[in-house]
Design a protein around this motif. Structure first.
Motif, PDB file in Angstrom:
ATOM      1  N   VAL A  45       0.857  -1.185   0.000  1.00  0.00           N
ATOM      2  CA  VAL A  45       0.000   0.000   0.000  1.00  0.00           C
ATOM      3  C   VAL A  45       0.891   1.232   0.000  1.00  0.00           C
ATOM      4  N   GLN A  46       0.701   2.115  -0.979  1.00  0.00           N
ATOM      5  CA  GLN A  46       1.500   3.326  -1.079  1.00  0.00           C
ATOM      6  C   GLN A  46       0.678   4.553  -0.706  1.00  0.00           C
ATOM      7  N   CYS A  47       1.362   5.508  -0.074  1.00  0.00           N
ATOM      8  CA  CYS A  47       0.728   6.806   0.149  1.00  0.00           C
ATOM      9  C   CYS A  47       0.592   7.502  -1.197  1.00  0.00           C
ATOM     10  N   HIS A  48      -0.565   8.094  -1.459  1.00  0.00           N
ATOM     11  CA  HIS A  48      -0.829   8.740  -2.744  1.00  0.00           C
ATOM     12  C   HIS A  48       0.076   9.945  -2.958  1.00  0.00           C
ATOM     13  N   PHE A  49       0.549  10.550  -1.875  1.00  0.00           N
ATOM     14  CA  PHE A  49       1.324  11.788  -1.980  1.00  0.00           C
ATOM     15  C   PHE A  49       2.832  11.542  -1.928  1.00  0.00           C
ATOM     16  N   CYS A  50       3.323  10.897  -0.874  1.00  0.00           N
ATOM     17  CA  CYS A  50       4.777  10.723  -0.711  1.00  0.00           C
ATOM     18  C   CYS A  50       5.278   9.390  -1.234  1.00  0.00           C
ATOM     19  N   LYS A  51       4.366   8.517  -1.657  1.00  0.00           N
ATOM     20  CA  LYS A  51       4.700   7.190  -2.184  1.00  0.00           C
ATOM     21  C   LYS A  51       5.362   6.294  -1.150  1.00  0.00           C
ATOM     22  N   GLY A  52       5.237   6.650   0.118  1.00  0.00           N
ATOM     23  CA  GLY A  52       5.795   5.821   1.169  1.00  0.00           C
ATOM     24  C   GLY A  52       5.099   4.473   1.232  1.00  0.00           C
ATOM     25  N   PRO A  53       5.874   3.383   1.451  1.00  0.00           N
ATOM     26  CA  PRO A  53       5.264   2.047   1.480  1.00  0.00           C
ATOM     27  C   PRO A  53       4.697   1.715   2.856  1.00  0.00           C
ATOM     28  N   PHE A  54       3.532   1.077   2.855  1.00  0.00           N
ATOM     29  CA  PHE A  54       2.892   0.650   4.101  1.00  0.00           C
ATOM     30  C   PHE A  54       2.378  -0.767   3.928  1.00  0.00           C
ATOM     31  N   THR A  55       2.319  -1.500   5.048  1.00  0.00           N
ATOM     32  CA  THR A  55       1.843  -2.877   5.023  1.00  0.00           C
ATOM     33  C   THR A  55       0.361  -2.948   4.755  1.00  0.00           C
ATOM     34  N   SER A  56      -0.397  -2.008   5.298  1.00  0.00           N
ATOM     35  CA  SER A  56      -1.852  -2.047   5.157  1.00  0.00           C
ATOM     36  C   SER A  56      -2.394  -0.630   5.085  1.00  0.00           C
ATOM     37  N   ALA A  57      -3.692  -0.539   4.806  1.00  0.00           N
ATOM     38  CA  ALA A  57      -4.340   0.770   4.668  1.00  0.00           C
ATOM     39  C   ALA A  57      -4.279   1.584   5.945  1.00  0.00           C
ATOM     40  N   SER A  58      -4.300   0.916   7.092  1.00  0.00           N
ATOM     41  CA  SER A  58      -4.242   1.639   8.361  1.00  0.00           C
ATOM     42  C   SER A  58      -2.918   2.371   8.535  1.00  0.00           C
ATOM     43  N   GLY A  59      -1.909   1.995   7.780  1.00  0.00           N
ATOM     44  CA  GLY A  59      -0.623   2.684   7.856  1.00  0.00           C
ATOM     45  C   GLY A  59      -0.667   4.105   7.336  1.00  0.00           C
ATOM     46  N   LEU A  60      -1.700   4.431   6.575  1.00  0.00           N
ATOM     47  CA  LEU A  60      -1.825   5.783   6.040  1.00  0.00           C
ATOM     48  C   LEU A  60      -2.272   6.784   7.094  1.00  0.00           C
ATOM     49  N   SER A  61      -2.217   6.362   8.352  1.00  0.00           N
ATOM     50  CA  SER A  61      -2.575   7.284   9.439  1.00  0.00           C
ATOM     51  C   SER A  61      -1.634   8.474   9.483  1.00  0.00           C
ATOM     52  N   HIS A  62      -0.464   8.389   8.792  1.00  0.00           N
ATOM     53  CA  HIS A  62       0.452   9.534   8.814  1.00  0.00           C
ATOM     54  C   HIS A  62      -0.171  10.746   8.136  1.00  0.00           C
ATOM     55  N   LEU A  63      -1.196  10.534   7.302  1.00  0.00           N
ATOM     56  CA  LEU A  63      -1.907  11.667   6.714  1.00  0.00           C
ATOM     57  C   LEU A  63      -2.732  12.392   7.769  1.00  0.00           C
ATOM     58  N   GLU A  64      -3.370  11.633   8.653  1.00  0.00           N
ATOM     59  CA  GLU A  64      -4.204  12.232   9.694  1.00  0.00           C
ATOM     60  C   GLU A  64      -3.366  12.996  10.720  1.00  0.00           C
ATOM     61  N   PHE A 115      -9.881   1.565   9.870  1.00  0.00           N
ATOM     62  CA  PHE A 115      -9.214   0.609   8.987  1.00  0.00           C
ATOM     63  C   PHE A 115      -8.622  -0.550   9.789  1.00  0.00           C
ATOM     64  N   ASN A 116      -7.975  -0.228  10.882  1.00  0.00           N
ATOM     65  CA  ASN A 116      -7.356  -1.261  11.709  1.00  0.00           C
ATOM     66  C   ASN A 116      -8.404  -2.246  12.223  1.00  0.00           C
ATOM     67  N   HIS A 117      -9.572  -1.729  12.601  1.00  0.00           N
ATOM     68  CA  HIS A 117     -10.671  -2.583  13.068  1.00  0.00           C
ATOM     69  C   HIS A 117     -11.138  -3.506  11.943  1.00  0.00           C
ATOM     70  N   LEU A 118     -11.308  -2.963  10.746  1.00  0.00           N
ATOM     71  CA  LEU A 118     -11.776  -3.771   9.616  1.00  0.00           C
ATOM     72  C   LEU A 118     -10.719  -4.800   9.197  1.00  0.00           C
ATOM     73  N   GLU A 119      -9.442  -4.402   9.240  1.00  0.00           N
ATOM     74  CA  GLU A 119      -8.360  -5.317   8.869  1.00  0.00           C
ATOM     75  C   GLU A 119      -8.268  -6.499   9.829  1.00  0.00           C
ATOM     76  N   SER A 120      -8.642  -6.277  11.066  1.00  0.00           N
ATOM     77  CA  SER A 120      -8.577  -7.360  12.056  1.00  0.00           C
ATOM     78  C   SER A 120      -9.636  -8.429  11.818  1.00  0.00           C
ATOM     79  N   GLU A 121     -10.653  -8.099  10.996  1.00  0.00           N
ATOM     80  CA  GLU A 121     -11.754  -9.019  10.679  1.00  0.00           C
ATOM     81  C   GLU A 121     -12.503  -9.471  11.935  1.00  0.00           C
ATOM     82  N   SER A 122     -12.425  -8.661  12.988  1.00  0.00           N
ATOM     83  CA  SER A 122     -13.043  -9.051  14.258  1.00  0.00           C
ATOM     84  C   SER A 122     -14.560  -9.062  14.202  1.00  0.00           C
ATOM     85  N   CYS A 123     -15.137  -8.255  13.305  1.00  0.00           N
ATOM     86  CA  CYS A 123     -16.604  -8.254  13.217  1.00  0.00           C
ATOM     87  C   CYS A 123     -17.092  -8.951  11.952  1.00  0.00           C
TER      88      CYS A 123
END
Length: 283
Positions: free
Chosen positions: A145-164, A265-273
């Motif tokens: 998963v890449q950040c749309h702006f800085c192209k930084g690599p992340f393992t999952s969508a929840s990693g894009l928290s650096h935008l927030e 995102f982290n909650h959804l990725e965990s598939e807990s629900c």
């Protein structure tokens, strides 16, 4: 003197032996299993073995090299000497134990429970949640998963928290509030966003003072967590820890609420629900 196999006869035993040696004409020999005696027939050998009790012991001890003539004798020996082989298997390695408690202690010490073990990495974990986090890490999922702006690599969508957190080098003008408003404008039905009356405009940073000192540490008056410095306390107050809930799980049966998109995102990725699979969240 006759050959034991063909019909030839000889004037001496020596000549007959030479003939049988040369042509391998010796008749089959049936040996006693214990002594050196040989017999012309299996029946004769069996009769001798029965009479002399020369049968070879067939029942083995599970630990030492001793053999016994009956299973009962072998069982008595293993009971007396504690020579029963361990039967309880470790769920991961080849070790065996005499009782379940010993096996459990071994598996606890080495994290060898199958439900907490990554076979690909040959690594155990203290609980199933830690195993799931490991399986969802970059070790197994990569950084796709890449950040749309800085192209930084992340393992999952929840990693894009650096935008927030406004820490993206190419989009430091974005923050949690702006991202929420952008999503809310597209989610007027409130599928994942919470309806709030007014988004707080003020910053909560640097509002704590020395007055928060309780005699031992600097204390948050909201949650009563304690910090070593005022700076640490202000970082805590400036984080989403006490912020208004902005998102909720779209599974009506779940009802979980979140202060950030990354937390959702982290909650959804965990598939807990069981709403969506990890791979779908990344898309």
């Amino acid at each position: 003197y006759e050959c034991e196999t063909c019909e030839r006869e000889f004037v001496s035993q020596h000549a007959a032996n030479q003939h049988m040696d040369a042509l391998s004409h010796w008749a089959p020999r049936f040996e006693c299993e214990t002594c050196d005696r040989e017999f012309d027939t299996q029946r004769s050998a069996n009769q001798h073995t029965d009479d002399s009790k020369h049968w070879t012991p067939q029942f083995e001890c599970e630990t030492c090299d001793r053999r016994f003539h009956s299973q009962n004798a072998a069982t008595q020996h293993m009971n007396d000497k504690g020579h029963w082989a361990p039967q309880i298997k470790c769920e991961i390695c080849d070790r065996r134990f005499h009782n379940q408690n010993s096996a459990n202690q071994h598996m606890d010490a080495l994290n060898h429970w199958k439900s907490k073990y990554c076979g690909a990495c040959d690594r155990g974990f203290t609980n199933e949640n830690n195993l799931e986090m490991h399986l969802s890490s970059s070790i197994h999922r990569g950084t796709q998963v890449q950040c749309h702006f800085c192209k930084g690599p992340f393992t999952s969508a929840s990693g894009l928290s650096h935008l927030e957190s406004a820490s993206c080098s190419r989009a430091n003008n974005l923050n949690r509030e702006k991202i929420y408003r952008a999503i809310r404008n597209r989610d007027s039905g409130g599928i994942i966003t919470m309806e709030i009356i007014e988004y707080p405009e003020f910053e909560t940073q640097n509002i704590a003072t020395g007055a928060t000192w309780n005699g031992f540490s600097y204390e948050c008056y909201l949650c009563h967590r304690e910090f070593d410095t005022v700076r640490q306390l202000n970082q805590h107050l400036g984080s989403p820890a006490h912020s208004q809930k902005l998102y909720h799980c779209s599974n009506g049966k779940c009802g979980s609420e979140f202060v950030s998109l990354a937390a959702l995102f982290n909650h959804l990725e965990s598939e807990s629900c069981n709403l969506v699979r990890f791979e779908k969240v990344q898309q």
